[in-house]
Enzyme design. Structure first.
Site, mmCIF file in Angstrom:
data_model
loop_
_atom_site.group_PDB
_atom_site.id
_atom_site.type_symbol
_atom_site.label_atom_id
_atom_site.label_comp_id
_atom_site.label_asym_id
_atom_site.label_seq_id
_atom_site.Cartn_x
_atom_site.Cartn_y
_atom_site.Cartn_z
ATOM 1 N N ILE A 152 0.826 -1.199 0.000
ATOM 2 C CA ILE A 152 0.000 0.000 0.000
ATOM 3 C C ILE A 152 0.865 1.256 0.000
ATOM 4 O O ILE A 152 0.548 2.248 -0.662
ATOM 5 C CB ILE A 152 -0.950 -0.006 1.209
ATOM 6 C CG1 ILE A 152 -1.950 -1.166 1.086
ATOM 7 C CG2 ILE A 152 -1.698 1.317 1.325
ATOM 8 C CD1 ILE A 152 -2.792 -1.381 2.338
ATOM 9 N N TYR A 180 -1.376 -8.965 15.815
ATOM 10 C CA TYR A 180 -1.662 -8.007 14.746
ATOM 11 C C TYR A 180 -2.981 -7.277 14.999
ATOM 12 O O TYR A 180 -3.036 -6.033 14.946
ATOM 13 C CB TYR A 180 -1.724 -8.744 13.408
ATOM 14 C CG TYR A 180 -2.049 -7.860 12.225
ATOM 15 C CD1 TYR A 180 -1.093 -7.024 11.672
ATOM 16 C CD2 TYR A 180 -3.318 -7.876 11.640
ATOM 17 C CE1 TYR A 180 -1.376 -6.221 10.576
ATOM 18 C CE2 TYR A 180 -3.622 -7.083 10.548
ATOM 19 C CZ TYR A 180 -2.648 -6.260 10.019
ATOM 20 O OH TYR A 180 -2.946 -5.463 8.937
#
Length: 260
Positions: free
Chosen positions: A14, A154
């Site tokens: 990204i 995460y």
């Protein structure tokens, strides 16, 4: 005059897509990563975070218009805590003074729809308290079982980031200084981070069973980059403290209208 943006995680995924998109629009982008970037720093370390602002100044000593904290890890291991949470916060807080000279300063971080998944309350609390040593130790404990508790590392970092944005966005340091602070929460994006998870049709099907994306399925990085570009543009004058899901409908399927 073209805008100047700092993009962390600019070497891949990204971050790279965002850097390339902004540059295609004539903007100046200072890329930050552990390799192949204008500023080479390791955001998992205190030394790397401390050197970030000086590194940016060496590349361009003028004002910065936008900070895009995109760098992140997804491993079921303590470094994910160091980069995702403490590296992201240090990026935004460390570069915030450089935004002061911009007529339209903007800041955004990348969270994840994973914040909606199971998390570890103890780790989230330690992150919110800013206790990095204890948070790393807790992550080490969770990492002992990568398939279960390890997976919560995460998601816990992303939930903690969401909470940080909500707590900080309307303060004097951000909104009071005219800086819209927001986050994006992608669903499954086809990046090096997810390559092993979507490498076969069977794997993709299994993952989409956990992360439903009824609108167009798994996305390419440019989808998130376009949203990040708007959030850090001059057009965004009033979006404040929002977690914007760009997840093909995962949030809608999993939470429905229960958020109200």
């Amino acid at each position: 005059m073209s805008r100047v943006s700092v993009v962390t995680g600019a070497a891949s995924g990204i971050g790279r897509a965002t850097k390339e998109l902004l540059e295609s629009r004539g903007e100046r982008v200072i890329g930050v990563d552990i390799h192949d970037a204008d500023v080479i720093v390791d955001l998992s370390t205190a030394e790397g975070r401390a050197g970030l602002a000086d590194g940016v100044r060496r590349v361009d000593d003028g004002p910065v218009d936008a900070v895009l904290a995109i760098a992140g890890l997804a491993a079921a291991a303590p470094p994910t805590v160091a980069v995702n949470y403490f590296g992201t916060i240090a990026t935004l807080e460390g570069l915030r003074p450089l935004l002061a000279g911009s007529p339209a300063p903007r800041a955004v971080l990348v969270s994840s729809m994973a914040a909606l998944m199971p998390t570890d309350g103890e780790l989230v609390g330690l992150l919110a308290a800013g206790d990095e040593l204890a948070a790393l130790a807790r992550a080490g404990e969770l990492a002992q079982d990568p398939a279960t508790t390890g997976a919560q590392i995460y998601s816990s970092t992303k939930l903690a980031l969401d909470k940080w944005v909500r707590r900080q966005a309307a303060t004097e340091q951000w909104a009071g200084a005219g800086i819209p602070l927001n986050a994006v929460a992608p669903g499954i994006i086809a990046t090096p981070m997810t390559a092993d998870l979507i490498g076969t049709p069977e794997a993709r099907h299994a993952l989409l069973g956990l992360v439903p994306m009824p609108l167009n399925g798994i996305a390419e990085p440019i989808v998130v980059a376009r949203l990040l570009a708007w959030l850090t543009s001059e057009e965004n004058t009033h979006l404040c403290g929002q977690i914007v899901y760009v997840d093909g409908g995962s949030d809608v399927v999993l939470r429905g209208d229960s958020v109200w």
